[in-house]
Design an enzyme around this catalytic site. Structure first.
Site, PDB file in Angstrom:
ATOM      1  N   GLY A  22       0.558  -1.007  -0.040  1.00  0.00           N
ATOM      2  CA  GLY A  22       0.025  -0.005  -0.042  1.00  0.00           C
ATOM      3  C   GLY A  22       0.755   1.214   0.041  1.00  0.00           C
ATOM      4  CG  HIS A  28       3.290   0.546  -5.917  1.00  0.00           C
ATOM      5  ND1 HIS A  28       3.015   1.936  -5.182  1.00  0.00           N
ATOM      6  CD2 HIS A  28       3.533  -0.472  -4.565  1.00  0.00           C
ATOM      7  CE1 HIS A  28       3.938   1.555  -3.944  1.00  0.00           C
ATOM      8  NE2 HIS A  28       3.986  -0.016  -3.891  1.00  0.00           N
ATOM      9  CG  ASP A 141      12.253  -2.800  -3.037  1.00  0.00           C
ATOM     10  OD1 ASP A 141      12.900  -2.168  -2.055  1.00  0.00           O
ATOM     11  OD2 ASP A 141      10.841  -2.557  -3.132  1.00  0.00           O
ATOM     12  CB  SER A 176      10.977   4.446  -1.235  1.00  0.00           C
ATOM     13  OG  SER A 176      11.075   3.714  -0.219  1.00  0.00           O
ATOM     14  CB  SER A 177       6.241   4.242   0.750  1.00  0.00           C
ATOM     15  OG  SER A 177       5.113   3.521  -0.270  1.00  0.00           O
TER      16      SER A 177
HETATM   17  O1  PAF Z   1       7.617  -5.591  -1.861  1.00  0.00           O
HETATM   18  C1  PAF Z   1       7.421  -4.786  -0.963  1.00  0.00           C
HETATM   19  O2  PAF Z   1       5.978  -3.758  -1.042  1.00  0.00           O
HETATM   20  C2  PAF Z   1       6.525  -6.590  -0.215  1.00  0.00           C
HETATM   21  O3  PAF Z   1       8.206  -6.651   0.178  1.00  0.00           O
HETATM   22  C3  PAF Z   1       5.884  -7.333  -0.986  1.00  0.00           C
HETATM   23  C4  PAF Z   1       6.523  -7.807  -1.787  1.00  0.00           C
HETATM   24  C5  PAF Z   1       4.428  -7.164  -1.418  1.00  0.00           C
HETATM   25  C6  PAF Z   1       5.318  -7.987  -0.005  1.00  0.00           C
HETATM   26  O4  PAF Z   1       5.178  -8.096   1.252  1.00  0.00           O
END
Ligand code: PAF
Length: 275
Positions: A22, A28, A141, A176-177
């Site tokens: 979220g 995203h 990541d 990034s959040s």
């Molecule tokens: O990258 C993320 O936001 C988290 O590590 C994931 C892949 C949703 C797993 O909780």
């Protein structure tokens, strides 16, 4: 969720899943857009996974703006948002955990013991619940992508892992959040991370293939920014995470720094057209 996903699969639809915690942002959006292009059905999971946070990390204060996230995903036209409660994913009887092995103990894993065990455990469960043909993760990541690919290989999961390029602010900072935690002064310093790795990547493009020298170049550049504390800088192979004797295109230069209590990570694929 699983019943719906199985019904879609039986109807012949391919499912793309975008696992998230979220607090959605432009990074995203690009994962969702790619999933939308490549699949008939798109599921976005929104779950702040307690198993991947260390005892002194930010699980409690991690942002959870679910109403905003839902509106954003509706505007992007996803087919389902899977937003389970913690005890739906981890009911009291939950016992099994994925052991990611040695690749989870270097780089990010060194500073965050247990983090990747938590990530792979939830990702395996989310894959089973959403039945994807493809799953979309951000290249930011990078070690997470490597370990999820290892999970898929080791357990024979019928899922293709798609790594999507990092989306950046105009000044280069990877979106990034956790950037929301930066105060205005830290926010000004943060793009130095991108500048340092870009300079090293240009060094590689200019013929420098010694990984130790590329790392030193990055370290020197970062040292010029007061307040940035380096955790690691490493040139690594994109599957084994070990340092190559000579850097080749496709190797990754990965960095983690701390700005106050905030940890920032970033990376660049050497020899990639897009820096
Ligand atoms: O990258 C993320 O936001 C988290 O590590 C994931 C892949 C949703 C797993 O909780």
């Amino acid at each position: 969720m699983q019943e719906q996903a199985v019904a879609w699969r039986h109807a012949g639809d391919e499912i793309g899943v975008v696992p998230t915690m979220g607090a959605l942002h432009a990074g995203h959006d690009s994962l969702v857009a790619r999933a939308r292009r490549e699949n008939q059905r798109v599921i976005v999971t929104v779950f702040v996974n307690p198993a991947q946070f260390g005892p002194n990390e930010d699980f409690a204060r991690y942002p959870r703006p679910f109403d905003q996230d839902r509106a954003r995903l509706e505007a992007l036209g996803v087919d389902a948002i899977f937003h389970p409660a913690v005890d739906q994913i981890y009911p009291p009887a939950f016992k099994t955990r994925v052991d990611p092995g040695p690749l989870a103990e270097v780089l990010e894993g060194k500073s965050r013991p247990g983090h990747f065990a938590g990530v792979l455990t939830v990702v395996l469960k989310l894959f089973n619940l959403t039945q994807p043909k493809r799953a979309y993760f951000g290249q930011k990541d990078f070690q997470q992508v490597v370990l999820v690919r290892q999970l898929v290989r080791d357990f024979g999961l019928p899922v293709r892992i798609v790594a999507v390029p990092t989306v950046r602010h105009t000044d280069g900072l990877a979106i990034s959040s956790r950037n929301a935690y930066l105060d205005p002064g830290q926010r000004q310093l943060a793009p130095a991370v991108h500048h340092a790795i870009t300079e090293a990547a240009h060094g590689f493009a200019g013929g420098e293939t010694d990984p130790v020298r590329l790392e030193a170049l990055t370290r020197e550049r970062l040292a010029a920014t007061p307040g940035l504390v380096l955790d690691y800088v490493a040139v690594v192979d994109d599957t084994t995470l070990s340092r190559p004797a000579h850097a080749i295109p496709g190797n990754v230069l990965a960095v983690a720094v701390k700005l106050g209590s905030i940890r920032l990570i970033d990376n660049v694929v050497l020899g990639a057209e897009r820096l």
